[in-house]
Design an enzyme around this catalytic site. Sequence first.
Site, short mmCIF file in Angstrom:
data_model
loop_
_atom_site.label_atom_id
_atom_site.label_comp_id
_atom_site.label_asym_id
_atom_site.label_seq_id
_atom_site.Cartn_x
_atom_site.Cartn_y
_atom_site.Cartn_z
N SER A 15 22.69 6.08 46.22
CA SER A 15 22.96 5.15 45.12
C SER A 15 21.66 4.61 44.53
O SER A 15 20.61 4.64 45.18
CB SER A 15 23.79 3.99 45.70
OG SER A 15 24.01 2.99 44.74
N LEU A 17 18.33 3.13 43.28
CA LEU A 17 16.92 3.53 43.28
C LEU A 17 16.67 4.69 44.22
O LEU A 17 15.94 5.63 43.90
CB LEU A 17 16.04 2.32 43.66
CG LEU A 17 16.25 1.05 42.82
CD1 LEU A 17 15.29 -0.05 43.26
CD2 LEU A 17 16.08 1.34 41.33
N ASP A 59 23.25 4.16 59.65
CA ASP A 59 22.95 2.74 59.51
C ASP A 59 21.46 2.61 59.85
O ASP A 59 21.06 2.91 60.98
CB ASP A 59 23.82 1.92 60.48
CG ASP A 59 23.55 0.43 60.36
OD1 ASP A 59 22.49 0.04 59.84
OD2 ASP A 59 24.40 -0.34 60.82
N SER A 149 10.79 -6.40 46.72
CA SER A 149 11.46 -6.97 45.54
C SER A 149 10.54 -8.01 44.94
O SER A 149 9.70 -8.59 45.65
CB SER A 149 12.76 -7.66 45.99
OG SER A 149 13.27 -8.47 44.95
N TYR A 162 17.22 -13.04 51.55
CA TYR A 162 16.74 -11.85 50.83
C TYR A 162 15.22 -11.92 50.64
O TYR A 162 14.50 -10.96 50.92
CB TYR A 162 17.46 -11.76 49.48
CG TYR A 162 17.20 -10.48 48.72
CD1 TYR A 162 17.72 -9.27 49.17
CD2 TYR A 162 16.44 -10.49 47.55
CE1 TYR A 162 17.48 -8.09 48.47
CE2 TYR A 162 16.20 -9.32 46.85
CZ TYR A 162 16.72 -8.12 47.31
OH TYR A 162 16.48 -6.96 46.62
N PHE A 195 16.64 -4.05 38.16
CA PHE A 195 16.98 -2.66 37.83
C PHE A 195 18.47 -2.47 37.68
O PHE A 195 19.27 -3.09 38.38
CB PHE A 195 16.42 -1.71 38.92
CG PHE A 195 14.99 -1.34 38.68
CD1 PHE A 195 13.99 -2.28 38.83
CD2 PHE A 195 14.65 -0.08 38.23
CE1 PHE A 195 12.66 -1.97 38.56
CE2 PHE A 195 13.34 0.26 37.96
CZ PHE A 195 12.33 -0.69 38.13
#
Length: 256
Positions: A15, A17, A59, A149, A162, A195
């Site tokens: 999925s 990027l 995973d 990020s 995050y 994105f």
Amino acid sequence: MNYNDRTFLVTGGSSGLGGATASMLVEKGAHVILLDINEQTGQKKETELGKNSRFIKTDVTNEADVMAAIALAKQEFNGLHGVINAAGIPIAEKVLDRDGMPHSLESFKRGIEVNLVGTFNVIRLAAQAMKDNEPTEDGERGVIVNTASAAAFDGQIGQASYAASKSGVVGMALPIARELARYGIRVCTIAPGLFETPMLATLSEEVRDSLGKQVPFPPRLGRPNEYASLACHIIENVVLNAEVIRLDGAIRMTAK
Ligand SMILES: NC(=O)c1ccc[n+]([C@@H]2O[C@H](COP(=O)([O-])OP(=O)(O)OC[C@H]3O[C@@H](n4cnc5c(N)ncnc54)[C@H](O)[C@@H]3O)[C@@H](O)[C@H]2O)c1
């Protein structure tokens, strides 16, 4: 740089990027192993990419899963030459919610576990697999591209987990690159801004448009193939090492 005899692990490869990077690597002639927890999108991506790809349900936080993916690279193709670490999950939760209830400790830990521990788990096992590769003319035996990020630097309200996980990805890059230099393995990090991927698709079109307009230039969301181009440039440019590259159209996220 010859992609033809090289095999890459791409986590989150079904999925967004990771998916775009897997496609670009295959277009350039490489083999890819798609590691993703989502079996449905993973199998679809494998079918789309054809014989130079294999999907394996993985995973990234699980040692046995990642070892099985590396074994698959050796068995189906010709070993392992690089990694794109793009698996990740967003956690959006305030320290105190509007009723004054505290952030769940479980969800805080889950963000760290997948985004930081998962990335490290793949790095350590891939490094072991790549350290004995035949070196290239430059002495290179492998390359690792991690995904942080913009939130690693300008985390917003609700991004405690995050942002902590992504700044962990930024922080560990230099010590790992320094250590793995002796094996000719490079480590670089891309810190994307905003994105257009399924991760952002949970937001309404209106919110996505408004986020895009906050980007100084170009005033839109980034496209997954723009991330993939940078990942491929990192693979090709042997002098890039230990660097964290913001790919964000100059956006600096506000508090909210
Ligand atoms: N889209 C953005 O705006 C943006 C911005 C900054 C950083 N990022 C980061 O880029 C990376 C890719 O995000 P994306 O936007 O492509 O999201 P995405 O949701 O499209 O892709 C992430 C993939 O990771 C997989 N995944 C989740 N947990 C996993 C696990 N434990 N093991 C294996 N696979 C797992 C998902 O199934 C999914 O296929 C993430 O690390 C994300 O945090 C994205």
